[in-house]
Design a protein around this motif. Sequence first.
Motif, mmCIF file in Angstrom:
data_model
loop_
_atom_site.group_PDB
_atom_site.id
_atom_site.type_symbol
_atom_site.label_atom_id
_atom_site.label_comp_id
_atom_site.label_asym_id
_atom_site.label_seq_id
_atom_site.Cartn_x
_atom_site.Cartn_y
_atom_site.Cartn_z
ATOM 1 N N ALA A 57 -20.545 18.383 13.523
ATOM 2 C CA ALA A 57 -19.736 19.075 14.535
ATOM 3 C C ALA A 57 -19.356 18.116 15.658
ATOM 4 C CB ALA A 57 -20.486 20.275 15.079
ATOM 5 N N ALA A 58 -20.284 17.256 16.059
ATOM 6 C CA ALA A 58 -20.012 16.286 17.119
ATOM 7 C C ALA A 58 -18.950 15.280 16.690
ATOM 8 C CB ALA A 58 -21.293 15.564 17.510
ATOM 9 N N LYS A 59 -18.881 15.003 15.400
ATOM 10 C CA LYS A 59 -17.872 14.074 14.880
ATOM 11 C C LYS A 59 -16.564 14.774 14.544
ATOM 12 C CE LYS A 59 -20.871 10.461 13.214
ATOM 13 N NZ LYS A 59 -20.911 9.343 12.299
ATOM 14 N N GLY A 60 -16.491 16.087 14.820
ATOM 15 C CA GLY A 60 -15.253 16.821 14.596
ATOM 16 C C GLY A 60 -15.131 17.433 13.223
ATOM 17 N N VAL A 61 -16.243 17.588 12.522
ATOM 18 C CA VAL A 61 -16.233 18.192 11.199
ATOM 19 C C VAL A 61 -17.133 19.426 11.219
ATOM 20 C CG1 VAL A 61 -16.570 17.790 8.719
ATOM 21 C CG2 VAL A 61 -16.016 15.875 10.217
ATOM 22 N N PRO A 62 -16.674 20.510 11.891
ATOM 23 C CA PRO A 62 -17.529 21.701 11.945
ATOM 24 C C PRO A 62 -17.601 22.376 10.588
ATOM 25 C CG PRO A 62 -15.410 22.174 12.925
ATOM 26 C CD PRO A 62 -15.420 20.707 12.584
ATOM 27 N N LEU A 63 -18.755 22.920 10.282
ATOM 28 C CA LEU A 63 -18.947 23.639 9.028
ATOM 29 C C LEU A 63 -18.920 25.128 9.333
ATOM 30 C CD1 LEU A 63 -21.835 21.537 7.493
ATOM 31 C CD2 LEU A 63 -19.410 21.398 6.984
ATOM 32 N N ASP A 64 -18.003 25.849 8.690
ATOM 33 C CA ASP A 64 -17.891 27.283 8.896
ATOM 34 C C ASP A 64 -18.819 27.987 7.927
ATOM 35 O OD1 ASP A 64 -15.156 29.704 8.671
ATOM 36 O OD2 ASP A 64 -17.144 29.841 9.552
ATOM 37 N N ALA A 65 -19.801 28.685 8.445
ATOM 38 C CA ALA A 65 -20.771 29.383 7.595
ATOM 39 C C ALA A 65 -20.118 30.501 6.790
ATOM 40 C CB ALA A 65 -21.900 29.942 8.444
ATOM 41 N N ASN A 66 -19.040 31.089 7.320
ATOM 42 C CA ASN A 66 -18.388 32.216 6.650
ATOM 43 C C ASN A 66 -17.423 31.780 5.553
ATOM 44 O OD1 ASN A 66 -19.724 33.925 8.396
ATOM 45 N ND2 ASN A 66 -18.072 33.865 9.897
ATOM 46 N N GLY A 67 -16.974 30.545 5.575
ATOM 47 C CA GLY A 67 -16.007 30.082 4.580
ATOM 48 C C GLY A 67 -14.670 30.748 4.784
ATOM 49 N N THR A 68 -13.945 30.982 3.696
ATOM 50 C CA THR A 68 -12.658 31.644 3.797
ATOM 51 C C THR A 68 -12.856 33.124 4.038
ATOM 52 O OG1 THR A 68 -12.567 31.952 1.419
ATOM 53 C CG2 THR A 68 -11.522 29.969 2.296
#
Length: 137
Positions: A57-68
């Motif tokens: 997230a700090a590097k700008g690659v947030p992971l969305d837990a919900n997905g699509t």
Amino acid sequence: MVENATLPLTGKALLQKVKELSDLPRRETAKRCGYYTVTKSDDTRVNLTDFYDALLAAKGVPLDANGTKDGRGREPTYRVSVHKNGQIVIGATYTETMGLKPGDEFEIKLGYKHIHLKQVDDEKASDTNGNGSQIEE
């Protein structure tokens, strides 16, 4: 489990600390950045998953837990290519995100290597180009 007293580092502070601790093993780095818990028996458990998620997230690659939305289809990439017939298709994902409806109109402005789309107001669409000046044909 009893949580650690300090809050884990995030954002730029996390990236800076990881850079400073680059010579340490990853578990020790995560621990020193605050990603650990202490159990009732005083064992320290390092939370590498939370550490890696925060680092991404700090590097700008947030992971969305919900997905699509419904688990089907592709994620928007914000990139398109010109088709063989010369058309560029934006796609429903983007138009839905913007709240666009069938019939909405846009003014196209061409730049050297870019295209600007400016939404035209309904009441101005018939007699102006969206910035108050008359459309000349």
